[in-house]
Design a protein around this motif. Structure first.
Motif, short mmCIF file in Angstrom:
data_model
loop_
_atom_site.label_atom_id
_atom_site.label_comp_id
_atom_site.label_asym_id
_atom_site.label_seq_id
_atom_site.Cartn_x
_atom_site.Cartn_y
_atom_site.Cartn_z
N GLU A 175 71.18 28.35 -4.59
CA GLU A 175 71.72 29.07 -5.74
C GLU A 175 71.37 28.42 -7.07
O GLU A 175 71.26 29.10 -8.09
CB GLU A 175 73.24 29.19 -5.62
CG GLU A 175 73.67 30.09 -4.48
CD GLU A 175 75.17 30.19 -4.35
OE1 GLU A 175 75.89 29.80 -5.29
OE2 GLU A 175 75.63 30.65 -3.29
N SER A 176 71.18 27.10 -7.08
CA SER A 176 70.93 26.43 -8.35
C SER A 176 69.50 26.59 -8.86
O SER A 176 69.29 26.72 -10.06
CB SER A 176 71.28 24.95 -8.25
OG SER A 176 70.46 24.33 -7.28
N ASP A 177 68.51 26.62 -7.95
CA ASP A 177 67.13 26.71 -8.43
C ASP A 177 66.37 27.93 -7.89
O ASP A 177 65.23 28.16 -8.28
CB ASP A 177 66.35 25.43 -8.12
CG ASP A 177 66.26 25.12 -6.64
OD1 ASP A 177 66.62 25.98 -5.81
OD2 ASP A 177 65.83 24.00 -6.31
N GLY A 178 66.98 28.71 -6.99
CA GLY A 178 66.34 29.93 -6.49
C GLY A 178 65.27 29.72 -5.44
O GLY A 178 64.62 30.67 -5.02
N LYS A 179 65.08 28.49 -4.98
CA LYS A 179 64.06 28.23 -3.96
C LYS A 179 64.58 28.65 -2.58
O LYS A 179 65.79 28.62 -2.32
CB LYS A 179 63.70 26.74 -3.92
CG LYS A 179 62.96 26.28 -5.16
CD LYS A 179 62.57 24.84 -5.04
CE LYS A 179 61.81 24.40 -6.27
NZ LYS A 179 61.43 22.99 -6.21
N ILE A 180 63.65 29.01 -1.69
CA ILE A 180 64.02 29.37 -0.34
C ILE A 180 64.48 28.11 0.39
O ILE A 180 63.75 27.12 0.44
CB ILE A 180 62.86 30.03 0.42
CG1 ILE A 180 62.41 31.29 -0.30
CG2 ILE A 180 63.26 30.34 1.86
CD1 ILE A 180 61.13 31.89 0.25
N LYS A 181 65.68 28.14 0.94
CA LYS A 181 66.24 27.00 1.65
C LYS A 181 65.95 27.10 3.15
O LYS A 181 65.60 26.12 3.78
CB LYS A 181 67.74 26.95 1.39
CG LYS A 181 68.44 25.76 1.95
CD LYS A 181 69.86 25.56 1.42
CE LYS A 181 70.69 26.79 1.39
NZ LYS A 181 72.09 26.54 1.05
N ALA A 182 66.11 28.30 3.72
CA ALA A 182 65.93 28.47 5.16
C ALA A 182 65.73 29.94 5.49
O ALA A 182 65.98 30.82 4.66
CB ALA A 182 67.14 27.94 5.91
N LEU A 183 65.26 30.19 6.70
CA LEU A 183 65.17 31.54 7.24
C LEU A 183 66.15 31.65 8.40
O LEU A 183 66.34 30.70 9.15
CB LEU A 183 63.77 31.82 7.78
CG LEU A 183 62.61 31.85 6.82
CD1 LEU A 183 61.32 32.06 7.60
CD2 LEU A 183 62.78 32.93 5.79
N LEU A 184 66.78 32.79 8.54
CA LEU A 184 67.58 33.10 9.72
C LEU A 184 66.73 34.01 10.57
O LEU A 184 66.43 35.14 10.18
CB LEU A 184 68.89 33.79 9.33
CG LEU A 184 69.88 32.95 8.54
CD1 LEU A 184 71.09 33.80 8.14
CD2 LEU A 184 70.34 31.75 9.34
N VAL A 185 66.29 33.50 11.72
CA VAL A 185 65.41 34.27 12.60
C VAL A 185 66.15 34.61 13.88
O VAL A 185 67.02 33.86 14.33
CB VAL A 185 64.10 33.50 12.92
CG1 VAL A 185 63.27 33.31 11.68
CG2 VAL A 185 64.38 32.17 13.58
N PRO A 186 65.81 35.74 14.50
CA PRO A 186 66.45 36.09 15.77
C PRO A 186 66.11 35.07 16.85
O PRO A 186 64.98 34.62 16.94
CB PRO A 186 65.83 37.45 16.12
CG PRO A 186 65.22 37.96 14.87
CD PRO A 186 64.87 36.77 14.04
N ASN A 187 67.10 34.70 17.63
CA ASN A 187 66.89 33.81 18.77
C ASN A 187 66.76 34.70 20.00
O ASN A 187 67.75 35.13 20.57
CB ASN A 187 68.05 32.83 18.91
CG ASN A 187 67.79 31.77 19.95
OD1 ASN A 187 66.71 31.72 20.53
ND2 ASN A 187 68.76 30.93 20.18
N LEU A 188 65.54 35.00 20.38
CA LEU A 188 65.27 35.95 21.45
C LEU A 188 65.22 35.31 22.82
O LEU A 188 65.06 36.01 23.81
CB LEU A 188 63.95 36.69 21.16
CG LEU A 188 63.89 37.44 19.84
CD1 LEU A 188 62.50 38.02 19.64
CD2 LEU A 188 64.95 38.52 19.77
#
Length: 77
Positions: free
Chosen positions: A32-45
Motif C-alpha cells: 500500500e505504501s509504494d504500490g509495488k507488487i508484493k505477492a501473487l495468490l495462485v490456485p493450489n491445484l
C-alpha cells in the motif's frame, strides 16, 4: 511487458513441477505504501480433482519468480 501479454501464461512451480493455472487465475497483492507488487495468490491445484468446487490458494512472493518466459511463468516455492 503489458499485463495483457502475460495473462495467458501458465504458472509453474520449479521445485515441485506443479502447475497453478494461468496468470489470469491469479490475484495480486500490492504494498500500500509504494504500490509495488508484493505477492501473487495462485490456485493450489495439487490434490484437487477438476470437479472440486473448493479452490485453495497459495501466496507466491513476487521475489520467488525465477523467469517470465514466452509461454510460462516459473517460480520457486
Amino acid at each position: 511487458m503489458l499485463l495483457s501479454e502475460i495473462g495467458d501464461k501458465e504458472v509453474i512451480d520449479l521445485t515441485k513441477g506443479s502447475r497453478h493455472g494461468s496468470f489470469w487465475d491469479a490475484e495480486m497483492l500490492f504494498n500500500e505504501s509504494d504500490g509495488k507488487i508484493k505477492a501473487l495468490l495462485v490456485p493450489n491445484l495439487q490434490g484437487k480433482s477438476r470437479f472440486s468446487s473448493a479452490h485453495d490458494t497459495m501466496q507466491l512472493p513476487w521475489e520467488s519468480i525465477v523467469k517470465i518466459g514466452e509461454d510460462i511463468i516459473i517460480f520457486r516455492s
